[in-house]
Structure formats: C-alpha cells, structure tokens
Design a protein around this motif. Structure first.
Motif, PDB file in Angstrom:
ATOM      1  N   ILE A  19       0.835  -1.197   0.000  1.00  0.00           N
ATOM      2  CA  ILE A  19       0.000   0.000   0.000  1.00  0.00           C
ATOM      3  C   ILE A  19       0.876   1.256   0.000  1.00  0.00           C
ATOM      4  O   ILE A  19       0.554   2.251  -0.660  1.00  0.00           O
ATOM      5  N   ASP A  20       1.991   1.216   0.720  1.00  0.00           N
ATOM      6  CA  ASP A  20       2.927   2.347   0.682  1.00  0.00           C
ATOM      7  C   ASP A  20       3.395   2.621  -0.743  1.00  0.00           C
ATOM      8  O   ASP A  20       3.494   3.770  -1.172  1.00  0.00           O
ATOM      9  N   VAL A  21       3.708   1.557  -1.466  1.00  0.00           N
ATOM     10  CA  VAL A  21       4.149   1.712  -2.858  1.00  0.00           C
ATOM     11  C   VAL A  21       3.011   2.267  -3.715  1.00  0.00           C
ATOM     12  O   VAL A  21       3.218   3.153  -4.555  1.00  0.00           O
ATOM     13  N   HIS A 134      -1.214   5.334   8.993  1.00  0.00           N
ATOM     14  CA  HIS A 134      -1.492   6.480   8.130  1.00  0.00           C
ATOM     15  C   HIS A 134      -2.175   7.597   8.930  1.00  0.00           C
ATOM     16  O   HIS A 134      -1.865   8.789   8.752  1.00  0.00           O
ATOM     17  N   ALA A 135      -3.092   7.216   9.820  1.00  0.00           N
ATOM     18  CA  ALA A 135      -3.740   8.211  10.677  1.00  0.00           C
ATOM     19  C   ALA A 135      -2.757   8.793  11.683  1.00  0.00           C
ATOM     20  O   ALA A 135      -2.741  10.006  11.935  1.00  0.00           O
ATOM     21  N   LEU A 136      -1.924   7.946  12.269  1.00  0.00           N
ATOM     22  CA  LEU A 136      -0.941   8.412  13.246  1.00  0.00           C
ATOM     23  C   LEU A 136       0.037   9.398  12.622  1.00  0.00           C
ATOM     24  O   LEU A 136       0.498  10.339  13.274  1.00  0.00           O
ATOM     25  N   LEU A 137       0.340   9.203  11.335  1.00  0.00           N
ATOM     26  CA  LEU A 137       1.221  10.119  10.609  1.00  0.00           C
ATOM     27  C   LEU A 137       0.454  11.307  10.035  1.00  0.00           C
ATOM     28  O   LEU A 137       1.013  12.084   9.257  1.00  0.00           O
ATOM     29  N   ASP A 138      -0.809  11.444  10.405  1.00  0.00           N
ATOM     30  CA  ASP A 138      -1.662  12.534   9.931  1.00  0.00           C
ATOM     31  C   ASP A 138      -1.775  12.526   8.411  1.00  0.00           C
ATOM     32  O   ASP A 138      -1.815  13.579   7.777  1.00  0.00           O
ATOM     33  N   THR A 139      -1.797  11.344   7.833  1.00  0.00           N
ATOM     34  CA  THR A 139      -1.921  11.064   6.390  1.00  0.00           C
ATOM     35  C   THR A 139      -0.706  11.514   5.584  1.00  0.00           C
ATOM     36  O   THR A 139      -0.759  11.552   4.346  1.00  0.00           O
ATOM     37  N   LEU A 142       5.551   8.111   5.513  1.00  0.00           N
ATOM     38  CA  LEU A 142       7.001   8.072   5.693  1.00  0.00           C
ATOM     39  C   LEU A 142       7.737   8.229   4.368  1.00  0.00           C
ATOM     40  O   LEU A 142       8.819   8.807   4.308  1.00  0.00           O
ATOM     41  N   VAL A 143       7.151   7.706   3.295  1.00  0.00           N
ATOM     42  CA  VAL A 143       7.787   7.782   1.983  1.00  0.00           C
ATOM     43  C   VAL A 143       8.095   9.228   1.606  1.00  0.00           C
ATOM     44  O   VAL A 143       9.134   9.526   1.027  1.00  0.00           O
ATOM     45  N   TRP A 144       7.180  10.143   1.960  1.00  0.00           N
ATOM     46  CA  TRP A 144       7.351  11.548   1.571  1.00  0.00           C
ATOM     47  C   TRP A 144       8.055  12.370   2.617  1.00  0.00           C
ATOM     48  O   TRP A 144       8.579  13.451   2.313  1.00  0.00           O
ATOM     49  N   ARG A 145       8.088  11.914   3.853  1.00  0.00           N
ATOM     50  CA  ARG A 145       8.660  12.719   4.923  1.00  0.00           C
ATOM     51  C   ARG A 145      10.180  12.833   4.814  1.00  0.00           C
ATOM     52  O   ARG A 145      10.751  13.885   5.055  1.00  0.00           O
ATOM     53  N   GLY A 146      10.855  11.721   4.476  1.00  0.00           N
ATOM     54  CA  GLY A 146      12.309  11.745   4.452  1.00  0.00           C
ATOM     55  C   GLY A 146      12.879  11.894   5.857  1.00  0.00           C
ATOM     56  O   GLY A 146      12.168  11.799   6.859  1.00  0.00           O
ATOM     57  N   ALA A 149      14.401   9.502  10.718  1.00  0.00           N
ATOM     58  CA  ALA A 149      13.337   8.735  11.370  1.00  0.00           C
ATOM     59  C   ALA A 149      12.540   7.937  10.349  1.00  0.00           C
ATOM     60  O   ALA A 149      12.190   6.768  10.579  1.00  0.00           O
ATOM     61  N   ALA A 150      12.252   8.549   9.192  1.00  0.00           N
ATOM     62  CA  ALA A 150      11.504   7.839   8.149  1.00  0.00           C
ATOM     63  C   ALA A 150      12.313   6.668   7.614  1.00  0.00           C
ATOM     64  O   ALA A 150      11.773   5.579   7.376  1.00  0.00           O
ATOM     65  N   TRP A 151      13.628   6.893   7.424  1.00  0.00           N
ATOM     66  CA  TRP A 151      14.487   5.793   6.965  1.00  0.00           C
ATOM     67  C   TRP A 151      14.527   4.670   7.988  1.00  0.00           C
ATOM     68  O   TRP A 151      14.445   3.487   7.631  1.00  0.00           O
ATOM     69  N   LEU A 152      14.673   5.016   9.267  1.00  0.00           N
ATOM     70  CA  LEU A 152      14.771   3.993  10.308  1.00  0.00           C
ATOM     71  C   LEU A 152      13.492   3.168  10.400  1.00  0.00           C
ATOM     72  O   LEU A 152      13.533   1.927  10.411  1.00  0.00           O
ATOM     73  N   LEU A 153      12.336   3.832  10.462  1.00  0.00           N
ATOM     74  CA  LEU A 153      11.081   3.106  10.574  1.00  0.00           C
ATOM     75  C   LEU A 153      10.800   2.271   9.331  1.00  0.00           C
ATOM     76  O   LEU A 153      10.302   1.144   9.430  1.00  0.00           O
TER      77      LEU A 153
END
Length: 674
Positions: A19-21, A134-139, A142-146, A149-153
């Motif tokens: 789904i991330d992809v 997705h809700a916890l990340l406020d939609t 991680l793919v877009w955040r960079g 922390a995004a790399w680690l998770l």
C-alpha cells in the motif's frame, strides 16, 4: 511463535509495504506519466492497467517453480523498492521505481497465495495497521517525509517483513504446520476489491477527517475540526472484529454484505455529512464479508482433512522407512512428484484468484477517477465493486466447522485501534489570531493552485508549498485543486496538512465531490460561509465559488471568494466567470471584496472581461504580463486576483518555484479608510 502467526504477520507487513508503494505509484500516473491534463486519460488508464495484466502471468510461474521461490524473490524486490522510495527521488526514476515495486508486490501476493489457504487474518491485519499508521502520521506518509526517522522506521518494517518471509522456509522443523488446503481462492479474490474500498472509504483517515469537518461545520462548507480523526479507531476496530471473529450463523450471513452496500451507497451520494456513517458501515461490512469467505466450503473441508491425514501418514511412513531399499525410495519419489504437481496446481489457482482480484482493484480505481477527466458519472463504480464483494461472500458455503484463527479477534482489534487512537489524541486545532490590536490597514493575499500537493517532479511536496506561501507572510490564502482524501492521490488530507504547517485555519468548498475543491485559509476569523456550485459546462471536476467574510475587528469586514473556473472543451469559462462575478458582488453587498483563484482565462479574454464589467479591478495589472503556468516555463496568465475599487493593490508578484504546476500570485491590499 506458531507458523500461522508468523505467516499472518509476514502477509500483513507485506500488505502494508504494498500500500505504501501504491500511494506513490497511483499519483505518479497523473503527475509524472501524465502532464498537466495534456496526457489522454485513456493512455494513463492503459499504463495503469498494463502492469496488473502482466501480473496475471505470475501464477504460471508459481506452477513451474513453486510458490515459495516466487514469493521469496518478489518479497526482496518489493522490500528494496519500498526502501528506495523513502528517498523520494521524484520524476521518472520515482515512477519506474514505484512501478517495479508494484509489480514485485503483485507477484509476491500471487506467490504467497500459493502457500496460504487462509489469508483473511493477514489481509485484514495489514489493511488495518496501514490505516492506523497512516492516521498516526496525519496522512503524511514516511515515503514523503524523508529524514533519518523515516528511513529507520521504513528499514525496520522491511527487515521484519523479510524475516517473516524467510523464517518459515529456514526453520520448518521448529514451526509445526499442516500443508495448505485446497480452499482460500474466494478470500484471495476479494483482496483487490477490499483494498480498493478500504482505501477509498472504509479505512481512509483523510476521508474520516473530512467527514468530521462537515459534521462540525454543517451545511455545504467544511471547517477544521478538533479530533477529526476520531472515526478511524472505531472503523479499524469494527473492521478487524468483523473479519477475525469468523463467519456468522446462517440467519446473520446477509447482515455484513447489507451493511457494506448501504455504506458504499452513502459514500456514492457525494454528501459530506454522510461520510462518517459511510466509513463505519463500509468498514464493518467489509470485515464481515471477508469473514464469510474465511470458512472452508464443504468440499474444501473434506479435502483439507484428507490432506492433513495424508501428511501425517507420510511423516510416519517416512520415519518408519528410514534406511529402506531403493525401490521404496523410488515409489516415494514418484508419489512425491505427483503430490508436488497437484500442490502447485492448487497454488496456481489461488494465484489466479488474487491476480484477478487485483485486476478488479485497478479497473475500479481507473474507472472511478478517470470519470473526472472523461466526464461520465462514476458513483456506480464503488457500488458495483461492493456488489462483487457481497456476492462472493454470500456464495461461500461454509462446512459448519469453524476453524480457529491465528489471531485473537478482541485483543488484535483493541491493539490496532489503540494505535489509531493516538492520532486524534495528538491532533491539534489551529487557533485563529486575535483582533485585540484592531483592524489591520493592509491584507496580504495569496492565491495558489496547489495541484493536490504534488510538485512538477511528482513528489508530494508539503514543504515546498508551505514555504512558497509562508514567504509572502499572507493574511489570507485562496487555494485551488485541493485534495482531501482521493486514493488516486495517495489518500492525504492536503488541506489539513497545509493548515497545520501555516498555522492558519481553513474553510473548504467542495467542487468535484466532498473531498476535492477549493479553500480559504485565514489569520482572521471568518463568518457567513457560503458555497455556490457553478454551471458545469462539461467540466468533469465541477466548479464552485466559496465565499467567506473576514472579521477584522471593530466592525470592519472584507468579503473573500475563492474559485477555480473550469472551461468547457474548446471554449472559455465565460458563463462560470459571469456566475462568479454576480455571486461575489451580491455576497459582498458593498463591502470590500476579493475574488481570486485559477480562473483559466487571460487578460483580454471574454471571461476575463466578465469580472471587470462587474466593476472589479485587476489587482495584478501593474505587474502585467505576469505569467503563472506552467511553473517551469510560465507563459499563461491564468491565476488572478480581482478586488473592489475601494481596495488599493501593491507589490503583486508570482514567485518562481516548482512545488506545483502553477505559480502562486500574491498582492498587498490596502483597506479603505474608515
């Protein structure tokens, strides 16, 4: 850890990564493969459909080399693509990397289907966890955040997924299991349709947030709500409980499909105040439909029992026959070859089922969203898909023997719902600035077509958008092409995310449907909200005019109208321009007035003249020519700000940038003396 729990967890993690992809690949069709509405919708649809058709060859590969080899190889490719996408490269590399990840994910699903006759727990858990995260990340994925922390998770999720894929093969003796039975095809067939309906409706946090904003504001215009994500943990818990609790008794079997159909029909009505009810009913209905297919059919149950008995006999025979002659070994080998061939045929059947289900996913997605380019009614698409899910679920004829699942329903639903519950608890409402210092002398106005949040490179670029706006130090921002939850665009609530970054509360005016339209963000309190639909004139995404009144204190008020005109084919938006001018001047009733947005008309055009003939003034006139589109080589002057004669315009600019396919326009307006 039991084998079934391990395979269920691995399937769930794989669904999360896939789904991330998809949240990168689907927008890439529009923003990278397609360019500024110049690429035919039919061509974009063919591109999307082609990869899912290609995946239909994967079951033949399973039959030739075995499901474990196919699943293992594809899992590695999916994991590598997902991790690489965290760098958000943009442009063609991003599109092809996401495409490779998508194809690997489809092949992985086919491979996993070959060895799994009970996919419902893993599929349901993966869909629910993805929605909760997705809700916890406020939609904002991680793919877009960079960042680290995004790399680690992302790396942790990938490693756990690969370990879950490899361990059942590496440690077969330590993990007691029975061979997969012949069933499961119905459950796998539903994977694609359920993915579509959860992404569009049931487990879509952005849609829940938008639906709550309609309930808070009431009427046709939505405002920022506190705890906007509150429906998400309820939907997640209801979906998981219904899916994992097992099929209901005969009298209750139609209840789940009925709830699903009612929920999707409410969604198809395109009414913002019905979205929350649509989400909850669809979530529970989808879970119940999955549960109905999780019970083995009568023929499947008999075959499964025979297979388990045969497997046990084979183990005993093998233990007793250690050290016997070559003749016995030859017979075992012949029998084993026949068994392997039968197992691979069964695996291929399940593979074809999941591949067909994912084909239904892309057909439904393309069919629904291409309507906004081609102009046909699309409300029937989710209803038809829900009908397919309900029909497949009701067609399942359980044996009457309920098999225990690998996950305890109540504890699992509670744990994932608790994860989703963190999202509304952490949500903040943006406060409106105070009027204590009295009315301002000037207002800085920004109008911006944000292309659903995606820049010219196809990246979801919140940082670029917010920086382009914030540099102008605006008092009021008028936005066009605002997406609040379309699956095609990744399922983000772009408006709420920008509102948080800018510290400016929003008002939203729906155009195409309740989650796509125009918006006003203001540092001053707004009152008297109105939204007026405009003549469609063949424009598939619709058009509207959103009017608000800025309360500047001490009785000083200013009317603001945000709109995005949609010209009909081979013509200008003359009728829409006239309708906006009439609506805006009537709404202002003599107060200072600002009308702005992507008007798709240039100075000298007949549509442009509709505003000036209504007594409005071109606030950007002193800077003409002021081209705003396309952003990388601006040649067209189609984004405008019109004001009433009492407002004095100064410092008009269209700052360069590529956070959208348009440039923003900004101007300072001096209020008339009191």
């Amino acid at each position: 850890m039991r084998y079934r729990q391990l395979t269920t967890g691995s399937l769930a993690l794989g669904v999360v990564l896939l789904i991330d992809v998809l949240r990168v690949w689907l927008p890439g069709i529009i923003t990278i493969f397609g360019q500024a509405a110049s690429t035919p919708a039919e061509l974009m649809g063919a591109f999307a459909l082609g990869w899912f058709v290609l995946a239909m060859a994967a079951p033949a590969l399973v039959r030739r080399v075995g499901s474990r080899r196919v699943a293992g190889t594809a899992a590695v490719l999916l994991a590598v693509a997902r991790l690489a996408l965290t760098s958000a490269p943009g442009g063609r590399p991003q599109l092809w990397l996401a495409t490779a990840g998508l194809l690997a994910g489809l092949v992985w699903l086919v491979g996993v289907a070959g060895g799994t006759d009970r996919p419902v727990p893993g599929l349901a858990l993966g869909l629910a966890v993805n929605a909760a995260v997705h809700a916890l990340l406020d939609t904002y994925d991680l793919v877009w955040r960079g960042g680290w922390a995004a790399w680690l998770l992302s790396a942790v999720a990938v490693v756990l997924f690969l370990l879950g894929t490899a361990l059942p093969t590496a440690l077969p003796a330590a993990l007691p299991t029975a061979p997969p039975g012949p069933g499961g095809a119905r459950s796998w067939l539903l994977a694609g349709p359920v993915l579509l309906l959860t992404g569009m409706v049931a487990l879509a946090p952005a849609l829940a947030e938008t639906g709550m904003s309609y309930l808070v504001a009431g009427g046709d215009v939505a405002r920022s709500p506190l705890f906007g994500l509150a429906p998400v943990p309820v939907a997640v818990a209801g979906f998981l409980l219904a899916a994992l609790a097992g099929p209901t008794r005969r009298w209750g079997r139609p209840l789940g499909p009925a709830a699903l159909l009612v929920g999707v029909v409410l969604f198809a009505l395109d009414r913002g105040d019905l979205l929350v009810a649509a989400i909850l009913l669809t979530a529970v209905g989808l879970g119940a439909c999955l549960a109905l297919t999780d019970a083995p059919g009568r023929a499947d149950a008999v075959a499964a029992e025979t297979a388990e008995t045969g497997a046990a006999d084979a183990v005993e025979t093998g233990a007793a026959g250690v050290g016997t002659g070559a003749g016995a070994g030859s017979e075992a080998g012949d029998g084993g070859a026949a068994g392997v061939d039968g197992t691979r045929r069964t695996a291929a059947r399940r593979g074809y089922a999941v591949a067909a289900g994912m084909l239904l996913f892309v057909l439904g997605a393309v069919g629904y969203y291409s309507a906004y380019d081609l102009g046909y009614p699309n409300a029937a698409v989710p209803v038809v898909v829900a009908g397919v899910v309900a029909a497949v679920a009701l067609a399942a004829r359980p044996s009457g023997k309920r098999r225990p699942g690998p996950l305890p329903p109540l504890r699992t639903a509670g744990a994932v719902a608790a994860l989703a519950l963190l999202a509304p608890l952490f949500a903040d409402e943006v406060a409106v600035a105070s009027n204590r210092e009295g009315p301002p002398e000037r207002l800085r106005v920004v109008a911006y077509n944000i292309r659903m949040g995606f820049g010219l490179d196809g990246r979801f670029d919140l940082a670029g958008l917010s920086a382009a706006i914030d540099r102008q130090r605006p008092d009021v921002v008028l936005l066009s092409e605002v997406d609040r939850g379309w699956l095609l665009n990744g399922g983000h609530d772009t408006l709420d995310l920008l509102s948080d970054r800018l510290g400016m509360p929003y008002v939203f005016g729906p155009a195409a449907d309740p989650v796509w339209g125009d918006a006003v963000l203001s540092r001053w309190p707004v009152t008297d909200l109105r939204s007026r639909s405009l003549p469609s004139l063949g424009a598939p995404t619709g058009a509207q005019a959103l009017a608000v009144t800025l309360d500047l204190g001490d009785g000083v008020r200013c009317a603001v109208v945000s709109t995005h005109l949609q010209p009909p084919p081979d013509a200008g938006p003359v009728a829409q321009a006239r309708a906006v001018a009439d609506f805006a001047t009537g709404y202002a009733a003599g107060r200072p007035l600002v009308v702005a947005g992507d008007l798709n008309t240039e100075p000298g055009d007949e549509a442009f003249a509709q505003f000036t003939s209504a007594g409005l003034v071109d606030a950007l006139a002193v800077a003409r020519p002021l081209a705003t589109s396309p952003a990388d080589d601006p040649r067209q002057q189609i984004d405008h700000v019109f004001v009433s004669p009492g407002l004095t315009a100064s410092d008009p600019v269209a700052p360069r940038g590529e956070a959208s396919d348009h440039l923003p326009v900004a101007v300072t307006l001096t209020l008339p003396p009191r």
